[in-house]
Design a protein around this motif. Structure first.
Motif, PDB file in Angstrom:
ATOM      1  N   ILE A 107       8.346 -20.285 -28.589  1.00  0.00           N
ATOM      2  CA  ILE A 107       9.177 -21.334 -27.979  1.00  0.00           C
ATOM      3  C   ILE A 107      10.656 -21.067 -28.252  1.00  0.00           C
ATOM      4  CG2 ILE A 107       9.735 -23.788 -28.063  1.00  0.00           C
ATOM      5  CD1 ILE A 107       6.777 -24.322 -28.661  1.00  0.00           C
ATOM      6  N   ASP A 108      10.977 -20.707 -29.488  1.00  0.00           N
ATOM      7  CA  ASP A 108      12.382 -20.453 -29.842  1.00  0.00           C
ATOM      8  C   ASP A 108      12.940 -19.283 -29.039  1.00  0.00           C
ATOM      9  OD1 ASP A 108      12.146 -22.511 -31.635  1.00  0.00           O
ATOM     10  OD2 ASP A 108      11.827 -21.206 -33.380  1.00  0.00           O
ATOM     11  N   THR A 117      11.911 -18.232 -26.089  1.00  0.00           N
ATOM     12  CA  THR A 117      12.053 -18.631 -24.684  1.00  0.00           C
ATOM     13  C   THR A 117      13.315 -19.454 -24.488  1.00  0.00           C
ATOM     14  OG1 THR A 117       9.641 -18.643 -24.444  1.00  0.00           O
ATOM     15  CG2 THR A 117      10.924 -19.809 -22.777  1.00  0.00           C
ATOM     16  N   GLN A 118      13.587 -20.396 -25.422  1.00  0.00           N
ATOM     17  CA  GLN A 118      14.799 -21.202 -25.309  1.00  0.00           C
ATOM     18  C   GLN A 118      16.066 -20.356 -25.452  1.00  0.00           C
ATOM     19  OE1 GLN A 118      14.301 -24.250 -28.285  1.00  0.00           O
ATOM     20  NE2 GLN A 118      12.902 -25.485 -27.014  1.00  0.00           N
ATOM     21  N   THR A 128      16.592 -18.500 -22.148  1.00  0.00           N
ATOM     22  CA  THR A 128      16.732 -19.301 -20.922  1.00  0.00           C
ATOM     23  C   THR A 128      18.182 -19.285 -20.466  1.00  0.00           C
ATOM     24  OG1 THR A 128      14.923 -20.744 -21.594  1.00  0.00           O
ATOM     25  CG2 THR A 128      16.422 -21.560 -19.879  1.00  0.00           C
ATOM     26  N   PRO A 159       9.473 -19.440 -18.514  1.00  0.00           N
ATOM     27  CA  PRO A 159       8.617 -19.233 -19.691  1.00  0.00           C
ATOM     28  C   PRO A 159       7.515 -18.205 -19.447  1.00  0.00           C
ATOM     29  CG  PRO A 159       9.069 -21.561 -19.387  1.00  0.00           C
ATOM     30  CD  PRO A 159       9.584 -20.875 -18.169  1.00  0.00           C
TER      31      PRO A 159
END
Length: 542
Positions: A439-440, A442-443, A446, A462
């Motif tokens: 998740i980190d 991907t953020q 982004t 994602p």
């Protein structure tokens, strides 16, 4: 004192005997000495006896009376006829303009596209008013640093940026296998040879005037065909194995040749071997893009229990392959000047090849058929027990001794695959990172503003990041990833090209998996089920 005719006749005989053995200066000095002995009238008498001018005799007298030391040459420095290049200062530039038009002279030279022999080079300046002979042209060219030169095969085309690094990596792999007592082989296909009474370059000793008669043309005999020689060269043992085929040079033929070497020679030479390193060219039947090559090696690994590592030479460097200089060159020299009239002659000639350094070669005939156009689908490639190396995984990869699927013939109907859950793609065993790390990342990747440019069939960002991580960590190609994410192959290729370098730019390194994880099995099953559709596109390279 009058000089008698008898004296003149004696001088004539003496000069006729000695002059052929003397140079010009020695002749002058001899005549001068005789003239001085005769006294008054001696110059005229000697000139008459030698059939030369009196001036020539007087010149010798002056040289004799001067008492100078021997010159060591016939003429004095500066004597003799002047050189053509000295008399005509424009001759040398005109000659260089013909012989080297691209560098020094006229690019529109009349000899730009013809053979530049000394006679042809002498003819053109003479037409332009510079009289010169072919011998003088040869002398001038040597003075300018020219010599007869053949073409040098040194250009390799554009070089890959990692060419030298790949050679160093390949040498390191070979050294590590050799030090561990594991076999290292170099493989390649030798030039195809016409079978029959055809000319073979080179010469051999035969009775004078009795050359071996061969066909005037080089069209392949439809009955005998060609000989396809696939060689396996054991680098450490300096031994060769050549499989002489009669059908086609395919990936199946290449793998079968390695299989025959292992069962016939390699297994006995390395009874404790657990690994095998193969070095091969980048193209041909054993190219790094050939799917059938990898599938065949996977079957060989499962059959022999060997972990097979393959390291390809960089593109355009096939002449650096060890087998070229360690095996093939000696075979060519061994049968030079000998028509290869049958496959048996070829096999026997190869088997008789030896060198003073201990090379021994085994050869055998392979009459099996190897059809072309065999198609390998995405499902078979995704199911291979293949692990790519961290450095250039396309050139360096490992095939593990696990059961590999056979080459497909006809697709049979298959039962529907179990329900697919896309959440399986987030398994930490597949991504190599925890869910929070995913998740980190991907953020962090982004973009601030979604870029809508491009073609349709785009994935959510994602999914783009997840597909890239699976590609980098598991070495999954774009084809199976497109199946898993429900995208197209083209869109997946664009995604990988766009995202693959971004994690490293953010300080995140995604290491490749050393062995295929067990969690990869459901993904392979998904690809197999999806690829069972008869309308799915199949390719022969990856």
């Amino acid at each position: 004192m009058r000089i008698s005719d008898e004296t003149r006749d004696q001088l004539s005989v003496k000069f006729a005997v000695l002059f052929p053995h003397l140079d010009e200066r020695q002749r002058r000095l001899l005549m001068a000495a005789e003239a001085r002995v005769l006294g008054h009238g001696g110059v005229r008498a000697v000139a008459w006896a030698a059939a030369v001018s009196e001036t020539r005799v007087r010149k010798g007298v002056f040289e004799l009376e001067a008492g100078e030391e021997p010159l060591g040459r016939v003429r004095r420095p500066g004597g003799g006829r002047k050189r053509a290049a000295d008399l005509d200062p424009g001759l040398r530039p005109a000659l260089l303009a013909l012989v080297e038009p691209d560098v020094r002279g006229d690019p529109m030279s009349p000899l730009r596209w013809t053979v530049k022999s000394t006679r042809a080079l002498a003819r053109e300046p003479t037409r332009a008013g510079h009289r010169v002979s072919a011998d003088t042209v040869a002398d001038l060219l040597r003075e300018e640093g020219f010599s007869l030169q053949a073409n040098a095969k040194t250009l390799e085309g554009s070089q890959h940026v990692d060419r030298d690094a790949q050679f160093r990596y390949l040498n390191g792999q070979a050294r590590e296998h050799r030090d561990a007592g594991q076999p290292v082989i170099s493989v390649d296909t030798k030039k195809k040879e016409l079978v029959g009474a055809f000319k073979n370059d080179g010469r051999q000793w035969r009775p004078a005037g009795d050359p071996v008669p061969v066909n005037m043309h080089d069209f392949a005999d439809p009955q005998l065909g060609k000989a396809i020689q696939y060689g396996v060269y054991d680098v450490a043992a300096n031994t060769g194995w050549v499989n002489v085929g009669t059908d086609h040079d395919t990936a199946a033929f290449a793998v079968e040749s390695i299989r025959r070497w292992w069962h016939g020679q390699g297994q006995a030479s390395y009874p404790q071997a657990t690994r095998l390193l193969i070095t091969a060219d980048a193209g041909g039947s054993n190219g790094y893009r050939t799917r059938a090559w990898k599938l065949g090696l996977a079957s060989l690994a499962a059959e022999t229990g060997l972990t097979i590592t393959v390291c390809h030479l960089p593109p355009g460097t096939s002449k650096w392959n060890k087998i070229e200089h360690g095996l093939f060159s000696h075979i060519t020299m061994n049968w030079r000047g000998r028509p290869l009239t049958s496959h048996e002659v070829i096999v026997q000639s190869i088997a008789a090849t030896t060198t003073s350094t201990g090379l021994r070669v085994h050869a055998e005939l392979d009459n099996s058929t190897y059809p072309t156009g065999v198609q390998i689908g995405d499902a078979e490639m995704a199911a291979l027990p293949l692990t790519r190396h961290g450095f250039h995984g396309d050139w360096n990869y490992v095939l593990h001794p696990q059961p590999a699927p056979a080459i497909p013939a006809a697709r049979a109907p298959q039962t529907p695959a179990p329900e697919w859950k896309k959440a399986l793609l987030n398994d930490p065993a597949l991504t190599g990172m925890s869910p929070q790390q995913l998740i980190d990342l991907t953020q962090a990747l982004t973009p601030d503003k979604d870029d809508r440019r491009g073609r349709p069939l785009r994935l959510a960002f994602p999914d783009q990041v997840l597909a890239t991580i699976l590609h980098l960590h598991l070495a999954l190609a774009a084809e199976p990833l497109a199946v898993l994410f429900g995208s197209s192959r083209t869109a997946m290729h664009r995604t990988l090209l766009k995202i693959r370098k971004q994690p490293e730019a953010h300080g995140v390194v995604i290491p490749p998996a050393t062995t295929p994880p067990a969690a990869l099995a459901p993904l392979q099953a998904r690809v197999l089920a999806q690829s069972s559709d008869p309308e799915s596109k199949i390719e022969t390279t990856c």
